[in-house]
Design an enzyme around this catalytic site. Structure first.
Site, PDB file in Angstrom:
ATOM      1  N   TYR A 120       0.833  -1.197   0.000  1.00  0.00           N
ATOM      2  CA  TYR A 120       0.000   0.000   0.000  1.00  0.00           C
ATOM      3  C   TYR A 120       0.874   1.255   0.000  1.00  0.00           C
ATOM      4  O   TYR A 120       0.644   2.176  -0.783  1.00  0.00           O
ATOM      5  CB  TYR A 120      -0.920   0.015   1.230  1.00  0.00           C
ATOM      6  CG  TYR A 120      -1.944  -1.088   1.245  1.00  0.00           C
ATOM      7  CD1 TYR A 120      -3.116  -0.990   0.509  1.00  0.00           C
ATOM      8  CD2 TYR A 120      -1.758  -2.234   2.009  1.00  0.00           C
ATOM      9  CE1 TYR A 120      -4.072  -2.001   0.528  1.00  0.00           C
ATOM     10  CE2 TYR A 120      -2.697  -3.237   2.045  1.00  0.00           C
ATOM     11  CZ  TYR A 120      -3.855  -3.117   1.299  1.00  0.00           C
ATOM     12  OH  TYR A 120      -4.794  -4.121   1.321  1.00  0.00           O
ATOM     13  N   ASN A 141     -12.408   0.538  -5.322  1.00  0.00           N
ATOM     14  CA  ASN A 141     -12.120   0.267  -6.725  1.00  0.00           C
ATOM     15  C   ASN A 141     -13.373  -0.289  -7.409  1.00  0.00           C
ATOM     16  O   ASN A 141     -13.841  -1.371  -7.062  1.00  0.00           O
ATOM     17  CB  ASN A 141     -10.972  -0.751  -6.825  1.00  0.00           C
ATOM     18  CG  ASN A 141     -10.649  -1.164  -8.245  1.00  0.00           C
ATOM     19  OD1 ASN A 141     -11.138  -0.593  -9.212  1.00  0.00           O
ATOM     20  ND2 ASN A 141      -9.805  -2.178  -8.359  1.00  0.00           N
ATOM     21  N   CYS A 179      -6.664  -4.610  -7.685  1.00  0.00           N
ATOM     22  CA  CYS A 179      -6.447  -4.186  -6.300  1.00  0.00           C
ATOM     23  C   CYS A 179      -6.016  -5.353  -5.409  1.00  0.00           C
ATOM     24  O   CYS A 179      -5.428  -5.132  -4.352  1.00  0.00           O
ATOM     25  CB  CYS A 179      -7.688  -3.482  -5.750  1.00  0.00           C
ATOM     26  SG  CYS A 179      -9.215  -4.386  -5.974  1.00  0.00           S
ATOM     27  N   HIS A 180      -6.258  -6.580  -5.849  1.00  0.00           N
ATOM     28  CA  HIS A 180      -5.806  -7.742  -5.077  1.00  0.00           C
ATOM     29  C   HIS A 180      -4.277  -7.835  -5.036  1.00  0.00           C
ATOM     30  O   HIS A 180      -3.725  -8.510  -4.173  1.00  0.00           O
ATOM     31  CB  HIS A 180      -6.412  -9.037  -5.641  1.00  0.00           C
ATOM     32  CG  HIS A 180      -6.058  -9.317  -7.057  1.00  0.00           C
ATOM     33  ND1 HIS A 180      -6.732  -8.741  -8.123  1.00  0.00           N
ATOM     34  CD2 HIS A 180      -5.087 -10.102  -7.610  1.00  0.00           C
ATOM     35  CE1 HIS A 180      -6.204  -9.184  -9.256  1.00  0.00           C
ATOM     36  NE2 HIS A 180      -5.201  -9.988  -8.971  1.00  0.00           N
ATOM     37  N   GLU A 234      -2.346 -16.173  -9.756  1.00  0.00           N
ATOM     38  CA  GLU A 234      -1.301 -15.451 -10.489  1.00  0.00           C
ATOM     39  C   GLU A 234       0.108 -15.905 -10.135  1.00  0.00           C
ATOM     40  O   GLU A 234       1.078 -15.436 -10.727  1.00  0.00           O
ATOM     41  CB  GLU A 234      -1.442 -13.949 -10.225  1.00  0.00           C
ATOM     42  CG  GLU A 234      -2.709 -13.361 -10.802  1.00  0.00           C
ATOM     43  CD  GLU A 234      -2.784 -11.852 -10.673  1.00  0.00           C
ATOM     44  OE1 GLU A 234      -1.787 -11.221 -10.243  1.00  0.00           O
ATOM     45  OE2 GLU A 234      -3.834 -11.291 -11.021  1.00  0.00           O
TER      46      GLU A 234
END
Length: 183
Positions: free
Chosen positions: A106, A129, A137-138, A165
């Site tokens: 962040y 978001n 945003c993850h 991912e």
């Protein structure tokens, strides 16, 4: 011609996602496709709804490819109308600079975006978001762990997406064909 919005849905391992697109681009991705979710998205976007499957076809195709591991970037036009200038700057930085399989804290995203916004406020931007998954945003984590997540079933959704991912290792019970299970 007056502006309009088109709604569509896409079935994914994490559930049926609601996608809203204007002539400009994707304006909304929701973790639920219910009549109530459609009404909230439509009210928030503030445009009349039209049937135009072609408008959302590419985004739906890219979301499907993402969950199959076939695409690493969305490269979709974005309609930022639901964001403030600061939110747009932070989310654009995230969308353009934090690739698939990478994470950013962040605090680092606040610095990278050039907004001077501190970590807690970046968390609030992530929580607001309107286009999760596509604007990832993850991929924004706390300096001491995953941090929070307001999408789907919360932090388990974030953990599942980051595992998909390859940002974090899979546990023995992780299944790419089944979304995160509610705790």
């Amino acid at each position: 011609m007056n502006e309009t919005v088109t709604l569509n849905a896409v079935d994914t391992p994490i559930g049926r996602l609601l996608v809203a697109a204007t002539e400009t681009g994707v304006a909304w991705v929701g973790f639920k496709d219910t009549p109530g979710a459609r009404a909230r998205a439509t009210k928030r976007i503030g445009l009349p709804v039209v049937e135009d499957p072609e408008r959302t076809a590419t985004v739906v195709e890219k979301i499907n490819a993402y969950f199959k591991g076939e695409t690493l970037t969305f490269e979709a036009p974005i309609d930022w109308r639901l964001t403030t200038d600061v939110q747009r700057q932070v989310l654009t930085t995230l969308y353009e600079q934090i690739p698939y399989g990478k994470v950013v804290t962040y605090g680092d995203l606040g610095e990278l975006s050039g907004t001077g916004v501190h970590a807690q406020a970046i968390g609030q931007v992530m929580g607001s978001n309107p286009i999760p998954i596509i604007v990832p945003c993850h991929r924004v984590v706390a300096s001491n762990g995953l941090g929070g997540y307001s999408g789907g079933n919360g932090v388990e959704m974030k953990r599942w997406l980051l595992t998909l991912e390859g940002s974090i290792p899979a546990t023995l019970d992780w299944n790419p064909d089944e979304g995160p299970q509610a705790p």
